[in-house]
Design an enzyme around this catalytic site. Structure first.
Site, PDB file in Angstrom:
ATOM      1  CB  VAL A 209      38.572  36.959  36.689  1.00 50.34           C
ATOM      2  CG1 VAL A 209      37.934  36.568  35.212  1.00 50.34           C
ATOM      3  CG2 VAL A 209      38.909  38.190  36.614  1.00 50.34           C
TER       4      VAL A 209
ATOM      5  CB  THR B 227      33.789  31.561  40.742  1.00 48.15           C
ATOM      6  OG1 THR B 227      34.136  30.513  39.912  1.00 48.15           O
ATOM      7  CG2 THR B 227      34.893  32.584  40.729  1.00 48.15           C
TER       8      THR B 227
ATOM      9  CE1 TYR C  82      49.223  34.950  41.431  1.00 40.86           C
ATOM     10  CE2 TYR C  82      47.809  36.204  42.665  1.00 40.86           C
ATOM     11  CZ  TYR C  82      48.138  35.849  41.429  1.00 40.86           C
ATOM     12  OH  TYR C  82      47.455  36.123  40.531  1.00 40.86           O
TER      13      TYR C  82
END
Length: 279
Positions: free
Chosen positions: A193, A202, A160
């Site tokens: 994010v 998260t 990635y």
């Protein structure tokens, strides 16, 4: 910000997360928006949500398209330009990693698919979006969605990171080549994010605990904060900005990348042990 009323913008990966947030912001500010992705049900739901906040007279539509399919990308560009005959902005947001683990134990097909999704997908958007912008008489802004992982090492996320590093360089080269047509090309590099895709991280755990101390602002970002940068780079305020890779990550680029091996360790697997294990 200056007006983008009447702009036509294409957003790949626009059915959720950062892509949808960018589409929401642009449509609310007056741009006609076309979103594309691989799953039509997801796109239909996103169009409904974007329409609810869109400015009066704005058109929001979807096109089913896999960004690794050149014909599909061409079709999406054509659809986005169909209303006005122009494509004023393109946010190549589709991306992701198809695997986690050390490079020395990674399957070659996983490496290839990650490169295809992030690098080749963005290349096809630049190729066909850029040609549309050049042929319409110039002008337009293309934005690639990169990552902090393209700048610093994120352990167990090597394919990635390499794809995103390539994407950043791709955008810089395209900016150099397309400047003569007035077409600008930049990339954004989001940090971690709070999207649905990132919820397993998260919501808490060892990987988030590894992330937070490396973020000077001490928190994860929100999709809307990336969308604001996309809005700026598409709008007239950024008319003399091209060939740049913008970190939007709470300052994490000042420190180090995260160790995605923590995701595997949380479930009792040592990702590094496979390197010396017998095949």
């Amino acid at each position: 910000m200056g007006s983008i009323s009447g702009y036509s913008v294409l957003i790949t990966g626009g059915g959720s997360g950062i892509g949808e947030a960018a589409a929401h912001k642009l449509a609310a500010d007056g741009a006609d928006v076309t979103i594309c992705g691989r799953t039509e049900d997801k796109l239909i739901g996103a169009v409904e949500r974007i329409n609810a906040a869109a400015a009066e007279g704005v058109t929001v539509q979807h096109v089913v398209a896999d960004v690794t399919d050149e014909v599909a990308v061409q079709r999406a560009v054509t659809a986005a330009a169909s209303r006005t005959g122009r494509l004023d902005g393109l946010f190549a947001c589709a991306g992701g990693s198809t695997g986690i683990g050390p490079l020395a134990t990674s399957d070659v097909d996983t490496i290839r698919s990650t490169m295809e999704l992030n690098y080749i997908g963005t290349f096809l958007c630049i190729k066909h979006g850029g040609r549309q912008m050049a042929r319409q008489g110039g002008g337009g802004s293309i934005i690639g969605c990169s990552s902090h992982a393209g700048t610093d090492s994120f352990r167990c996320l090597g394919a990635y990171g390499a794809a995103k590093a390539g994407l950043d360089h791709l955008c810089r080269t395209a900016a150099d080549e397309m400047g003569t047509f007035g077409v600008r090309v930049n990339s954004v590099q989001p940090g971690i994010v709070g999207t649905d895709l990132m919820t397993p991280i998260t919501d808490g755990g060892r990987l988030l605990d590894d992330y937070i101390p490396q973020i000077p602002l001490g928190r994860i970002g929100q999709p809307e904060e990336i969308a604001e940068m996309v809005r700026f780079l598409i709008g007239p305020e950024s008319s003399w900005i091209t060939g740049q890779n913008f970190a939007v990550d709470g300052g994490q680029n000042l420190r180090r990348g995260a160790d995605y091996g923590e995701l595997l360790r949380e479930f009792g697997t040592d990702p590094m042990s496979g390197i010396v294990a017998d095949d």
